[in-house]
Design an enzyme around this catalytic site. Sequence first.
Site, mmCIF file in Angstrom:
data_model
loop_
_atom_site.group_PDB
_atom_site.id
_atom_site.type_symbol
_atom_site.label_atom_id
_atom_site.label_comp_id
_atom_site.label_asym_id
_atom_site.label_seq_id
_atom_site.Cartn_x
_atom_site.Cartn_y
_atom_site.Cartn_z
ATOM 1 N N LYS A 42 0.876 -1.184 0.000
ATOM 2 C CA LYS A 42 0.000 0.000 0.000
ATOM 3 C C LYS A 42 0.902 1.219 0.000
ATOM 4 O O LYS A 42 1.478 1.583 1.014
ATOM 5 C CB LYS A 42 -0.882 -0.010 1.265
ATOM 6 C CG LYS A 42 -2.247 0.572 1.062
ATOM 7 C CD LYS A 42 -2.444 2.065 1.089
ATOM 8 C CE LYS A 42 -1.939 2.934 2.171
ATOM 9 N NZ LYS A 42 -1.726 4.314 1.634
ATOM 10 N N THR B 125 1.354 7.442 12.935
ATOM 11 C CA THR B 125 0.759 6.319 12.200
ATOM 12 C C THR B 125 1.250 4.991 12.772
ATOM 13 O O THR B 125 0.477 4.032 12.880
ATOM 14 C CB THR B 125 1.094 6.419 10.694
ATOM 15 O OG1 THR B 125 0.691 7.698 10.233
ATOM 16 C CG2 THR B 125 0.378 5.355 9.896
ATOM 17 N N ALA B 126 2.521 4.938 13.146
ATOM 18 C CA ALA B 126 3.063 3.697 13.735
ATOM 19 C C ALA B 126 2.287 3.328 15.000
ATOM 20 O O ALA B 126 2.021 2.146 15.252
ATOM 21 C CB ALA B 126 4.544 3.865 14.049
ATOM 22 N N GLU C 102 10.017 1.730 10.459
ATOM 23 C CA GLU C 102 11.082 2.693 10.102
ATOM 24 C C GLU C 102 10.442 4.062 10.170
ATOM 25 O O GLU C 102 9.617 4.402 9.322
ATOM 26 C CB GLU C 102 11.598 2.419 8.678
ATOM 27 C CG GLU C 102 12.255 1.073 8.486
ATOM 28 C CD GLU C 102 13.592 0.951 9.188
ATOM 29 O OE1 GLU C 102 14.173 1.980 9.579
ATOM 30 O OE2 GLU C 102 14.054 -0.186 9.358
ATOM 31 N N CYS D 184 14.012 11.305 6.054
ATOM 32 C CA CYS D 184 13.966 10.899 7.464
ATOM 33 C C CYS D 184 15.311 11.063 8.140
ATOM 34 O O CYS D 184 15.399 11.394 9.318
ATOM 35 C CB CYS D 184 13.514 9.450 7.563
ATOM 36 S SG CYS D 184 14.533 8.324 6.579
ATOM 37 N N GLU E 100 9.974 16.530 14.499
ATOM 38 C CA GLU E 100 10.359 16.368 13.095
ATOM 39 C C GLU E 100 9.465 17.250 12.220
ATOM 40 O O GLU E 100 8.246 17.057 12.190
ATOM 41 C CB GLU E 100 10.201 14.903 12.680
ATOM 42 C CG GLU E 100 10.677 14.650 11.269
ATOM 43 C CD GLU E 100 10.325 13.254 10.763
ATOM 44 O OE1 GLU E 100 9.180 12.814 10.955
ATOM 45 O OE2 GLU E 100 11.212 12.622 10.162
HETATM 46 P P1 NAD Z 1 2.538 8.631 7.245
HETATM 47 O O1 NAD Z 1 2.740 7.929 8.532
HETATM 48 O O2 NAD Z 1 1.555 9.732 7.175
HETATM 49 O O3 NAD Z 1 2.094 7.599 6.098
HETATM 50 C C1 NAD Z 1 2.891 6.492 5.740
HETATM 51 C C2 NAD Z 1 2.003 5.429 5.125
HETATM 52 O O4 NAD Z 1 1.104 4.954 6.116
HETATM 53 C C3 NAD Z 1 1.154 5.913 3.952
HETATM 54 O O5 NAD Z 1 1.110 4.907 2.962
HETATM 55 C C4 NAD Z 1 -0.224 6.077 4.592
HETATM 56 O O6 NAD Z 1 -1.280 5.942 3.681
HETATM 57 C C5 NAD Z 1 -0.211 4.936 5.591
HETATM 58 N N1 NAD Z 1 -1.155 5.072 6.711
HETATM 59 C C6 NAD Z 1 -1.633 6.213 7.269
HETATM 60 N N2 NAD Z 1 -2.493 5.914 8.269
HETATM 61 C C7 NAD Z 1 -2.556 4.569 8.353
HETATM 62 C C8 NAD Z 1 -3.251 3.662 9.197
HETATM 63 N N3 NAD Z 1 -4.086 4.086 10.150
HETATM 64 N N4 NAD Z 1 -3.065 2.338 9.021
HETATM 65 C C9 NAD Z 1 -2.227 1.890 8.067
HETATM 66 N N5 NAD Z 1 -1.541 2.697 7.224
HETATM 67 C C10 NAD Z 1 -1.706 4.021 7.372
HETATM 68 O O7 NAD Z 1 3.983 9.109 6.793
HETATM 69 P P2 NAD Z 1 4.365 9.970 5.519
HETATM 70 O O8 NAD Z 1 3.942 11.373 5.741
HETATM 71 O O9 NAD Z 1 3.919 9.253 4.298
HETATM 72 O O10 NAD Z 1 5.960 9.885 5.553
HETATM 73 C C11 NAD Z 1 6.764 10.747 6.284
HETATM 74 C C12 NAD Z 1 7.278 10.070 7.525
HETATM 75 O O11 NAD Z 1 7.969 8.874 7.178
HETATM 76 C C13 NAD Z 1 8.284 10.923 8.272
HETATM 77 O O12 NAD Z 1 8.062 10.825 9.659
HETATM 78 C C14 NAD Z 1 9.615 10.283 7.891
HETATM 79 O O13 NAD Z 1 10.669 10.519 8.800
HETATM 80 C C15 NAD Z 1 9.233 8.850 7.826
HETATM 81 N N6 NAD Z 1 10.203 8.091 7.024
HETATM 82 C C16 NAD Z 1 11.029 7.220 7.655
HETATM 83 C C17 NAD Z 1 11.978 6.526 6.926
HETATM 84 C C18 NAD Z 1 12.909 5.552 7.589
HETATM 85 O O14 NAD Z 1 13.493 4.744 6.877
HETATM 86 N N7 NAD Z 1 13.062 5.571 8.894
HETATM 87 C C19 NAD Z 1 12.076 6.732 5.552
HETATM 88 C C20 NAD Z 1 11.215 7.642 4.950
HETATM 89 C C21 NAD Z 1 10.271 8.315 5.687
#
Ligand code: NAD
Length: 488
Positions: free
Chosen positions: A181, A238-239, A256, A289, A387
């Site tokens: 997804k 989200t995590a 991650e 990130c 962040e």
């Molecule tokens: P996000 O958490 O908003 O979304 C990430 C994904 O999760 C998307 O596909 C979204 O549709 C999905 N999602 C959202 N709500 C959900 C739910 N309730 N259940 C299941 N899936 C759901 O993050 P973002 O804005 O897309 O990305 C930015 C974040 O990602 C930043 O915090 C960044 O630091 C982090 N990031 C981390 C790494 C790493 O390797 N550590 C790499 C890239 C980005």
Amino acid sequence: MKTMALVAGAQVDTDHFIGGRRMASESTFEDISPIDARVIAEVARGGQHEAYLAIGAAKAAFEVWRRVSPKERAAYLHRIADLVEERVEVLAAVETADNGALLRSHRRSVMPRVAQNFRFFADYLTDSLEVGEFHTRGHRNHVSYDPAGVAVLISPWNAPLMLATWKVAPALAAGDTVVLKPSEWSPLTASLLADIVTEAGLPPGVFNLVQGFGEEAGAALVADSRVRRISFTGSVPTARLIAAACAKNLTPVSFELGGKSPFMVFDDADLELAVSMAVEQYDNAGQVCLSGTRLLVQSGIWDAFMERFVAAATSLRQGDPREEETQIGPQIHPEHLARIDGFVSRAKASGAKVAFGGGPNQELGGLYYRPTLFVEVDPQAEIAREEVFGPVLVALRFDTEAEAVALANDTDFGLAAMVFTSDPERAERVSAEVVAGTVWNNCFYVRDLRAPFGGSKRSGVGREGGAWSFDFFCDLKNSVFSPHGWRV
Ligand code: NAD
């Protein structure tokens, strides 16, 4: 309703991909390009129904895929890599239209890395993955990496295909079947990947794609009890939702997450090197990130560093990410730009001093935000702790090494740290003291795919890369064989 889009000259089928076939949804959502904030595609909007079907298809295909030999699985992955390499230009152009990151980076480093993700895990599978054998009083222990089952892979928008395939490749190599997804803000290259796996001949249902919003498609996928692994890259909030959702089934997760990494410059650093690497922290318009968003600079080098850093950062060329000379492109989405601006406005209101930037780029309009630096910031202030995920850095001054380490570790995150010093012993000492998944000494972005990658503290759970990916995507089993029929 069937959805297709013409993006950067390429036809993109924006339906789901389930059980080897495209599938439409009753409703769709609009995908905008950050370059000009215009709608470039209508995309199928999945939910409970599509998640249910995709997991069912993946579960059925698992019974086939888990019996395919590692050597054959590796051959499929190499075929996928070949096709990615053939299509670098198209993938790069569509990705830039969709997420606004620089076209030249997509062409020269990101898409080649996508291919490399598949080759690396294919080779690792055949060359390096060790199956343990040892003996206990005549009994043979055989440790195997067994495929785990259906893996749900959820990826963000800042490096869409690179991060998605960093999960897809090891999961397939491990013998799992997947449901991907992608982010609703950058759904397009995942659709092109569905074409590629089809052409590579991957059996139907081994790779599935569900498009849609996180709270709809994503939430339905992570709550399903048939799922055996969830690998998520995204934000901490989200995590938390995913962790709560999968608590019921105790589904193993890999997270991650975000960062607020320290970029530490000591008095004895190579100044030119430190400045050039510090400017790189604005890469991808700060939507990285790993970005070292807290510049920690020792007092003795502060003035010299700042003079050069301000000059270099304020001459970065911002503009259309398709142009070769552009160094900083747009932010991903109006909502994200507003979030960044919210952080900046609150920091200004609380008295943090803007050294440069501090608002949207009025000349370019749209989604372009000026590279920004705050100085004289309270280390406890929101701008120094949260962040922002935009082109916004803070600079803090320190006097001693102990103070630098304390400042570096004074954060809820622990993704990366950068240390600039010409003293190798100091580099060793500081590296040992800093809490982070990766510490780069006198460098940045150096990635060997054999190394573990991930975050400490709230930056993540688990590690990806090399054998660590297989540890996650496999069930490790110890089979004990007795030649004697004895009990010990
Ligand atoms: P996000 O958490 O908003 O979304 C990430 C994904 O999760 C998307 O596909 C979204 O549709 C999905 N999602 C959202 N709500 C959900 C739910 N309730 N259940 C299941 N899936 C759901 O993050 P973002 O804005 O897309 O990305 C930015 C974040 O990602 C930043 O915090 C960044 O630091 C982090 N990031 C981390 C790494 C790493 O390797 N550590 C790499 C890239 C980005």
